[in-house]
Design an enzyme around this catalytic site. Structure first.
Site, PDB file in Angstrom:
ATOM      1  N   GLU A  42     -13.830 -34.438  97.442  1.00 36.29           N
ATOM      2  CA  GLU A  42     -13.093 -33.036  97.111  1.00 36.29           C
ATOM      3  C   GLU A  42     -14.012 -32.236  96.330  1.00 36.29           C
ATOM      4  OE1 GLU A  42     -10.808 -29.761  96.864  1.00 36.29           O
ATOM      5  OE2 GLU A  42     -10.217 -31.535  97.975  1.00 36.29           O
ATOM      6  N   CYS A  76      -7.657 -30.721  91.650  1.00 34.06           N
ATOM      7  CA  CYS A  76      -8.627 -30.485  92.820  1.00 34.06           C
ATOM      8  C   CYS A  76      -8.109 -29.156  93.675  1.00 34.06           C
ATOM      9  CB  CYS A  76      -8.783 -31.771  93.726  1.00 34.06           C
ATOM     10  SG  CYS A  76      -7.472 -32.480  94.589  1.00 34.06           S
TER      11      CYS A  76
END
Length: 114
Positions: A42, A76
């Site tokens: 991510e 994230c």
């Protein structure tokens, strides 16, 4: 860093999940590729939330607050930028700023009387 490299190289670690910059993500992927170790990355998005001029401001303020501040920003997929049409900008700011200013950080139970 040294700890990350050790985790990536360790044969006892079956999978790596990394959240961070594209540059370090590339190094993590290269390290995992050597042993075909599964990896999830991510990497450094700038997730926006867009508010058009036909939005009901009172209805979206809670979503903007949650998107920006849940998990203290350690998320994230958290919202990092708010784009607000200029025609509703002032009203939006007037309604969200007091809510942002009322936020407090700390140990949750320490502030609830327990």
């Amino acid at each position: 860093g040294e700890a990350g490299e050790a985790l990536v190289a360790c044969p006892d670690v079956d999978k790596i999940i990394f959240t961070g910059s594209p540059g370090i993500g590339r190094r993590v992927m290269e390290g995992c590729a050597k042993n075909l170790k599964p990896v999830i990355l991510e990497l450094g998005g700038k997730d926006p939330m867009v508010f058009c001029d036909d939005v009901k401001i009172e209805d979206v303020i809670p979503w903007a607050m949650r998107g920006c501040f849940q998990n203290s920003g350690q998320n994230c997929c958290g919202v990092e930028r708010l784009f607000v049409y200029s025609s509703i900008h002032d009203e939006f700011v007037d309604k969200i700023v007091p809510r942002v200013k009322s936020l407090r950080q700390g140990v949750p139970l320490a502030t609830c009387g327990h």
